[in-house]
Design a protein around this motif. Sequence first.
Motif, PDB file in Angstrom:
ATOM      1  N   ILE A 142       0.821  -1.204   0.000  1.00 61.20           N
ATOM      2  CA  ILE A 142       0.000   0.000   0.000  1.00 61.20           C
ATOM      3  C   ILE A 142       0.861   1.263   0.000  1.00 61.20           C
ATOM      4  O   ILE A 142       0.594   2.219  -0.725  1.00 61.20           O
ATOM      5  CB  ILE A 142      -0.942   0.004   1.225  1.00 61.20           C
ATOM      6  CG1 ILE A 142      -1.926  -1.173   1.120  1.00 61.20           C
ATOM      7  CG2 ILE A 142      -1.702   1.311   1.329  1.00 61.20           C
ATOM      8  CD1 ILE A 142      -2.792  -1.342   2.349  1.00 61.20           C
ATOM      9  N   ALA A 146       1.840   4.405  -3.156  1.00 59.84           N
ATOM     10  CA  ALA A 146       1.380   5.744  -2.761  1.00 59.84           C
ATOM     11  C   ALA A 146       2.547   6.729  -2.736  1.00 59.84           C
ATOM     12  O   ALA A 146       2.422   7.877  -3.183  1.00 59.84           O
ATOM     13  CB  ALA A 146       0.711   5.673  -1.389  1.00 59.84           C
ATOM     14  N   THR A 197     -10.363   6.879  -3.959  1.00 56.43           N
ATOM     15  CA  THR A 197     -10.113   5.603  -3.286  1.00 56.43           C
ATOM     16  C   THR A 197     -11.205   5.286  -2.280  1.00 56.43           C
ATOM     17  O   THR A 197     -11.707   4.160  -2.213  1.00 56.43           O
ATOM     18  CB  THR A 197      -8.747   5.642  -2.581  1.00 56.43           C
ATOM     19  OG1 THR A 197      -7.723   5.913  -3.533  1.00 56.43           O
ATOM     20  CG2 THR A 197      -8.455   4.317  -1.889  1.00 56.43           C
ATOM     21  N   GLU A 275      -5.297   6.774 -10.270  1.00 59.87           N
ATOM     22  CA  GLU A 275      -4.561   6.115  -9.182  1.00 59.87           C
ATOM     23  C   GLU A 275      -5.494   5.776  -8.027  1.00 59.87           C
ATOM     24  O   GLU A 275      -5.431   4.679  -7.465  1.00 59.87           O
ATOM     25  CB  GLU A 275      -3.432   7.034  -8.706  1.00 59.87           C
ATOM     26  CG  GLU A 275      -2.588   6.451  -7.595  1.00 59.87           C
ATOM     27  CD  GLU A 275      -1.509   7.413  -7.134  1.00 59.87           C
ATOM     28  OE1 GLU A 275      -0.884   7.125  -6.099  1.00 59.87           O
ATOM     29  OE2 GLU A 275      -1.300   8.449  -7.802  1.00 59.87           O
ATOM     30  N   ARG A 279      -6.579   1.969  -6.530  1.00 54.16           N
ATOM     31  CA  ARG A 279      -6.424   1.662  -5.109  1.00 54.16           C
ATOM     32  C   ARG A 279      -7.751   1.195  -4.508  1.00 54.16           C
ATOM     33  O   ARG A 279      -7.789   0.277  -3.685  1.00 54.16           O
ATOM     34  CB  ARG A 279      -5.918   2.887  -4.354  1.00 54.16           C
ATOM     35  CG  ARG A 279      -4.468   3.219  -4.599  1.00 54.16           C
ATOM     36  CD  ARG A 279      -4.048   4.335  -3.659  1.00 54.16           C
ATOM     37  NE  ARG A 279      -2.768   4.898  -4.015  1.00 54.16           N
ATOM     38  CZ  ARG A 279      -2.225   5.948  -3.402  1.00 54.16           C
ATOM     39  NH1 ARG A 279      -2.885   6.547  -2.419  1.00 54.16           N
ATOM     40  NH2 ARG A 279      -1.053   6.415  -3.764  1.00 54.16           N
ATOM     41  N   ASN A 284      -2.645  -2.086  -6.296  1.00 53.08           N
ATOM     42  CA  ASN A 284      -1.586  -1.124  -6.013  1.00 53.08           C
ATOM     43  C   ASN A 284      -0.408  -1.256  -6.978  1.00 53.08           C
ATOM     44  O   ASN A 284       0.530  -0.454  -6.913  1.00 53.08           O
ATOM     45  CB  ASN A 284      -1.075  -1.321  -4.581  1.00 53.08           C
ATOM     46  CG  ASN A 284      -2.134  -1.011  -3.547  1.00 53.08           C
ATOM     47  OD1 ASN A 284      -2.678   0.086  -3.521  1.00 53.08           O
ATOM     48  ND2 ASN A 284      -2.453  -1.981  -2.698  1.00 53.08           N
TER      49      ASN A 284
END
Length: 396
Positions: A142, A146, A197, A275, A279, A284
């Motif tokens: 994760i 990010a 997300t 993105e 997620r 990812n």
Amino acid sequence: TAGLLVFSSPPSSLMMVCNAYQQPRLATKRPVTSSQSMQQLQNKATALNVSRGKSLASPNANNEPSMPSVSSSSSRNRVALQASTAASSSSSNFVVNRIRNWRHGQRDTQEEHQIEQQVEHQMQQQRVHAPKYQWTKQNLAIALPALLGLLADPVLSMVDTAFVGRSGPIDLAALGVCTSIFHMAFTVFRASTVATTSLVGSASSQEEKRQITKISLGFAGVMGSLVLLALRFGGPTMLATMGVSSSSPLYKPACDYLFARCWAAPAVVGIVVAEGAFRGNDDNKTPLIAAAVAGAINLVLDPLLMFPLGMGMAGAAWATALSQFGAVGMYGWRLWKRRLLPQAQDTLRINVSKVLKSILGANAAMLAKNFSMLVFYTAATAVATRLGPVHVASHQ
């Protein structure tokens, strides 16, 4: 002396002492928590001191015998006997009180010691069983994408800096001014990743996730187009605000870079939203691959467009813009392959305004949080620009 008084007293007084000594003291024990233990100790110590002070201050206050008045000599022996009995009873009560106080003091001291041991044991257990945090594969899966997603745009600017710096301080200074402008324009929409997300991840069905993804990408297209128009037509005004006037040697290379890279504004906002969509679908790896593709394209095209083709600052800007379009292409291909966009058989319709309100609210909160940082970073660049090209080049 107390012993003599007791054993010289009538048998009833001796029985009172024995009964008082043998009588068990009832104590209700309750579990003590670590947050209450110290307060209970203080309360018990205070109550114990008060009770001891009362009993020792007037041990015979309530048992003081009253001497009857004697009216005739025939009753003097009887009165003397009553007085002696009362004195013996008073002395016995005094001894009983002292024994009880001593026993209570012993019991209270033992109970206080037990409470202290319990508190110490509980604190030790809390230290032993305290949770220990460590990195796991899930954390890295994760956190790493990010982090790379946040670093994608700054890394592209760093690659431009590395190659533009070879052209001289004028071009490097112009790049520094343009980087601040793009940073201000695109950071405003950074919270769209988190909002998308959350919306996609909390959807109740796959069809709802596709609808939310479609609305979010539409929002990205509209916002990116507005940023494109603002940079294209408001670019000279922005440069003047940063201290680059039309007569400055930085004006032409800054306009070349700004007007070329601004065409990728819709792609930049689309990358941010896409993105978040991946997620929310527990993917990812795709953002990580897209960031790698963008970096590779920029690294190859930057020196090729700048030096062999002689495009200079415009070549560096187009290399960055094409790399961002490449990342958008990767996201689009993955969205189509994983069927994350609305399908022909979908019949669900959701509230568009609710989704847009969530995304706009997140971006507003992000802007309020980072406004001071953005303003002061841009102001520092503007001050360096007014000092001269060499200073702003060093600042970049």
